[in-house]
Design a protein around this motif. Structure first.
Motif, PDB file in Angstrom:
ATOM      1  N   VAL A 132      -6.026  -3.063   4.320  1.00  0.00           N
ATOM      2  CA  VAL A 132      -4.571  -2.891   4.208  1.00  0.00           C
ATOM      3  C   VAL A 132      -4.284  -1.619   3.415  1.00  0.00           C
ATOM      4  O   VAL A 132      -4.864  -1.413   2.349  1.00  0.00           O
ATOM      5  CB  VAL A 132      -3.922  -4.104   3.502  1.00  0.00           C
ATOM      6  N   GLY A 133      -3.368  -0.795   3.939  1.00  0.00           N
ATOM      7  CA  GLY A 133      -2.975   0.434   3.245  1.00  0.00           C
ATOM      8  C   GLY A 133      -3.057   1.634   4.168  1.00  0.00           C
ATOM      9  O   GLY A 133      -3.758   1.591   5.188  1.00  0.00           O
ATOM     10  N   GLY A 134      -2.346   2.689   3.798  1.00  0.00           N
ATOM     11  CA  GLY A 134      -2.350   3.888   4.634  1.00  0.00           C
ATOM     12  C   GLY A 134      -2.584   5.154   3.833  1.00  0.00           C
ATOM     13  O   GLY A 134      -2.343   6.257   4.314  1.00  0.00           O
ATOM     14  N   PHE A 189      -6.125  -1.888  -0.268  1.00  0.00           N
ATOM     15  CA  PHE A 189      -6.078  -0.608  -0.984  1.00  0.00           C
ATOM     16  C   PHE A 189      -4.652  -0.083  -0.928  1.00  0.00           C
ATOM     17  O   PHE A 189      -4.322   0.791  -0.123  1.00  0.00           O
ATOM     18  CB  PHE A 189      -7.044   0.404  -0.364  1.00  0.00           C
ATOM     19  N   ILE A 190      -3.792  -0.660  -1.735  1.00  0.00           N
ATOM     20  CA  ILE A 190      -2.372  -0.298  -1.673  1.00  0.00           C
ATOM     21  C   ILE A 190      -1.926   0.308  -3.008  1.00  0.00           C
ATOM     22  O   ILE A 190      -0.792   0.135  -3.421  1.00  0.00           O
ATOM     23  CB  ILE A 190      -1.511  -1.512  -1.266  1.00  0.00           C
ATOM     24  N   GLY A 191      -2.818   1.022  -3.638  1.00  0.00           N
ATOM     25  CA  GLY A 191      -2.478   1.686  -4.888  1.00  0.00           C
ATOM     26  C   GLY A 191      -2.933   0.894  -6.105  1.00  0.00           C
ATOM     27  O   GLY A 191      -3.582  -0.151  -5.979  1.00  0.00           O
ATOM     28  N   HIS A 192      -2.609   1.432  -7.257  1.00  0.00           N
ATOM     29  CA  HIS A 192      -3.013   0.827  -8.528  1.00  0.00           C
ATOM     30  C   HIS A 192      -1.813   0.630  -9.433  1.00  0.00           C
ATOM     31  O   HIS A 192      -0.809   1.320  -9.286  1.00  0.00           O
ATOM     32  CB  HIS A 192      -4.049   1.713  -9.235  1.00  0.00           C
ATOM     33  N   VAL A 193      -1.956  -0.303 -10.361  1.00  0.00           N
ATOM     34  CA  VAL A 193      -0.897  -0.543 -11.340  1.00  0.00           C
ATOM     35  C   VAL A 193      -1.504  -0.291 -12.721  1.00  0.00           C
ATOM     36  O   VAL A 193      -2.489  -0.936 -13.082  1.00  0.00           O
ATOM     37  CB  VAL A 193      -0.399  -2.009 -11.256  1.00  0.00           C
TER      38      VAL A 193
HETATM   39  P1  NAP Z   1      -1.339   5.576  -2.431  1.00  0.00           P
HETATM   40  O1  NAP Z   1      -1.514   7.009  -2.079  1.00  0.00           O
HETATM   41  O2  NAP Z   1      -0.230   5.182  -3.317  1.00  0.00           O
HETATM   42  O3  NAP Z   1      -1.253   4.756  -1.072  1.00  0.00           O
HETATM   43  C1  NAP Z   1      -0.986   3.387  -1.071  1.00  0.00           C
HETATM   44  C2  NAP Z   1      -0.824   2.936   0.368  1.00  0.00           C
HETATM   45  O4  NAP Z   1      -0.598   1.539   0.368  1.00  0.00           O
HETATM   46  C3  NAP Z   1       0.359   3.595   1.067  1.00  0.00           C
HETATM   47  O5  NAP Z   1       0.038   3.873   2.403  1.00  0.00           O
HETATM   48  C4  NAP Z   1       1.439   2.503   0.985  1.00  0.00           C
HETATM   49  O6  NAP Z   1       2.308   2.501   2.105  1.00  0.00           O
HETATM   50  C5  NAP Z   1       0.630   1.242   1.026  1.00  0.00           C
HETATM   51  N1  NAP Z   1       1.287   0.156   0.299  1.00  0.00           N
HETATM   52  C6  NAP Z   1       1.763   0.154  -0.966  1.00  0.00           C
HETATM   53  N2  NAP Z   1       2.242  -1.056  -1.298  1.00  0.00           N
HETATM   54  C7  NAP Z   1       2.059  -1.851  -0.203  1.00  0.00           C
HETATM   55  C8  NAP Z   1       2.345  -3.202   0.078  1.00  0.00           C
HETATM   56  N3  NAP Z   1       2.897  -4.014  -0.835  1.00  0.00           N
HETATM   57  N4  NAP Z   1       2.036  -3.680   1.293  1.00  0.00           N
HETATM   58  C9  NAP Z   1       1.466  -2.883   2.222  1.00  0.00           C
HETATM   59  N5  NAP Z   1       1.152  -1.595   2.023  1.00  0.00           N
HETATM   60  C10 NAP Z   1       1.454  -1.076   0.802  1.00  0.00           C
HETATM   61  O7  NAP Z   1      -2.651   4.984  -3.155  1.00  0.00           O
HETATM   62  P2  NAP Z   1      -4.190   5.397  -2.949  1.00  0.00           P
HETATM   63  O8  NAP Z   1      -4.538   5.495  -1.542  1.00  0.00           O
HETATM   64  O9  NAP Z   1      -4.937   4.431  -3.816  1.00  0.00           O
HETATM   65  O10 NAP Z   1      -4.289   6.844  -3.600  1.00  0.00           O
HETATM   66  C11 NAP Z   1      -3.837   7.075  -4.954  1.00  0.00           C
HETATM   67  C12 NAP Z   1      -4.055   8.538  -5.309  1.00  0.00           C
HETATM   68  O11 NAP Z   1      -5.458   8.825  -5.339  1.00  0.00           O
HETATM   69  C13 NAP Z   1      -3.443   9.467  -4.265  1.00  0.00           C
HETATM   70  O12 NAP Z   1      -2.911  10.588  -4.936  1.00  0.00           O
HETATM   71  C14 NAP Z   1      -4.627   9.876  -3.433  1.00  0.00           C
HETATM   72  O13 NAP Z   1      -4.458  11.151  -2.808  1.00  0.00           O
HETATM   73  C15 NAP Z   1      -5.768   9.894  -4.452  1.00  0.00           C
HETATM   74  N6  NAP Z   1      -7.059   9.650  -3.783  1.00  0.00           N
HETATM   75  C16 NAP Z   1      -7.713  10.734  -3.296  1.00  0.00           C
HETATM   76  C17 NAP Z   1      -8.927  10.556  -2.618  1.00  0.00           C
HETATM   77  C18 NAP Z   1      -9.629  11.754  -2.102  1.00  0.00           C
HETATM   78  O14 NAP Z   1      -9.070  12.834  -2.142  1.00  0.00           O
HETATM   79  N7  NAP Z   1     -10.837  11.621  -1.590  1.00  0.00           N
HETATM   80  C19 NAP Z   1      -9.437   9.273  -2.413  1.00  0.00           C
HETATM   81  C20 NAP Z   1      -8.720   8.182  -2.902  1.00  0.00           C
HETATM   82  C21 NAP Z   1      -7.514   8.391  -3.570  1.00  0.00           C
HETATM   83  P3  NAP Z   1       3.366   3.693   2.339  1.00  0.00           P
HETATM   84  O15 NAP Z   1       2.565   4.851   2.834  1.00  0.00           O
HETATM   85  O16 NAP Z   1       4.293   3.125   3.359  1.00  0.00           O
HETATM   86  O17 NAP Z   1       4.023   3.926   1.020  1.00  0.00           O
END
Ligand code: NAP
Length: 324
Positions: free
Chosen positions: A152-154, A239-243
């Motif tokens: 789950v997540g994008g 994988f829907i982000g961190h808190v």
């Molecule tokens: P993120 O970028 O915040 O993405 C979270 C995803 O989860 C989004 O697609 C969001 O949908 C979805 N989401 C959030 N709440 C949800 C819910 N309740 N139900 C369903 N879907 C939900 O988090 P992340 O992927 O953990 O990345 C965090 C940061 O780390 C970013 O800046 C990222 O670029 C960086 N990171 C970089 C790398 C790399 O460069 N290799 C690897 C990992 C992470 P929406 O799109 O609709 O908001």
């Protein structure tokens, strides 16, 4: 309740916390590291680390944490297995940090308490965590050899972890609530080209269903049509982000709208003498190496700040226990 006066209190025992501990301990500041529930935090749960410089052979997160601890303790840091219950930074240094067993009066505080994976908060999620529900592909992917899983997540994490999971799983279906990925183009291209990865767009998980304590299905809903259906799966990776674990610090230090502590380039918070490093203030990189660098910087900033303010602080060379 025991009261202890300390030069430096470090809240959190992840890579940032231990890096700060190594530096402040080497500066003879007798830091105490309040380890919390899990020594090492999230990194301790990581199956294999192969991108931390200086370790050409992969090692487990726990092994790395033990090395961090050993090094910090060698210089005099003390690790306590206790959790913070309350802090008071409003009156300036010495700051009050309460744990279950002790009240610390700290000349300087370094917050390195990290962030936890965001939860879906749907029925079945909590009950089936560790039984098919996971927040860490690197930790748990191995258990899904030849299985079909959903992610789950994008965002970047969802795609990076999905690609990793294809090492083990037979198929990985990414369920995203929109029809456009948030992830960057490089990861997007890699995921789209991977024959084991497929996408389900505009869809959310309403429930995680299990039989005999193991995930068997997810209940999905199309956000446009409202249609619901049950999809069989062996596991669900979220994988829907961190808190950030910043609840204790609300009203104490400045935070951004996502609850991450705001720091400057020297890892100083809005309160003089309070520093923050690692995932509690870094929304983006969340790597062991970046957290170590930030913890080091925060530790050095604390050392400098204590030196600059030496005359104003009630300094003690040794920690002293006082009965309340
Ligand atoms: P993120 O970028 O915040 O993405 C979270 C995803 O989860 C989004 O697609 C969001 O949908 C979805 N989401 C959030 N709440 C949800 C819910 N309740 N139900 C369903 N879907 C939900 O988090 P992340 O992927 O953990 O990345 C965090 C940061 O780390 C970013 O800046 C990222 O670029 C960086 N990171 C970089 C790398 C790399 O460069 N290799 C690897 C990992 C992470 P929406 O799109 O609709 O908001």
């Amino acid at each position: 309740m025991q009261i202890e006066k300390r030069r430096v209190v470090i809240i959190g025992s992840g890579p940032a916390g231990f890096a700060a501990a190594v530096y402040t301990a080497r500066a003879q500041l007798n830091p105490v590291v309040i380890a919390g529930n899990t020594l090492g935090g999230q990194v301790a749960l990581t199956h294999e680390i192969e991108n931390y410089p200086g370790f050409p052979e992969p090692l487990s997160g726990m092994e790395l944490v033990q090395k961090f601890q050993e090094q910090a303790e060698r210089f005099g840091a003390e690790v306590v297995f206790d959790s913070v219950t309350e802090v008071d930074f409003t009156k300036g240094s010495p700051f009050t940090v309460k744990t279950h067993n002790t009240t610390y009066l700290a000349d300087a505080v370094i917050i390195t308490i990290g962030a936890d994976p965001r939860k879906l908060k749907v029925p079945g999620e909590a009950e089936l965590t560790g039984r098919g529900v996971s927040y860490c592909g690197t930790c748990d992917g191995f258990f899904f050899r030849g299985k079909d899983v959903v992610v789950v997540g994008g965002g970047d994490s969802a795609l990076e972890e999905s690609i990793f999971l294809t090492r083990f799983a037979n198929s990985v279906n990414i369920i995203h609530r929109r029809d456009t990925l948030r992830a960057g183009v490089a990861l997007r291209n890699r995921a789209e080209k991977n024959p084991k990865i497929s996408f389900t767009w505009n869809t959310v998980v309403d429930e995680i269903i299990g039989t005999d304590g193991k995930v068997t299905h997810v209940k999905l809903r199309d956000v446009n049509t409202g249609e619901t259906w049950e999809k069989p799966t062996d596991g669900i990776f979220i994988f829907i982000g961190h808190v950030p674990n910043s609840t204790f610090f609300e009203g104490q230090v400045a935070m951004n709208e996502n609850g991450y502590i705001i720091t400057d380039q020297r890892y100083r918070t809005s309160v003089e003498g309070v520093f923050a490093a690692g995932e509690i203030q870094d929304e983006i990189w969340r790597q062991v190496a970046t957290s170590v660098g930030q913890g080091t910087s925060a530790g050095m900033s604390a050392i400098h700040w204590l030196e600059e303010n030496e005359e104003h602080l009630q300094n003690l060379d040794e920690p002293v226990a006082v009965e309340a």
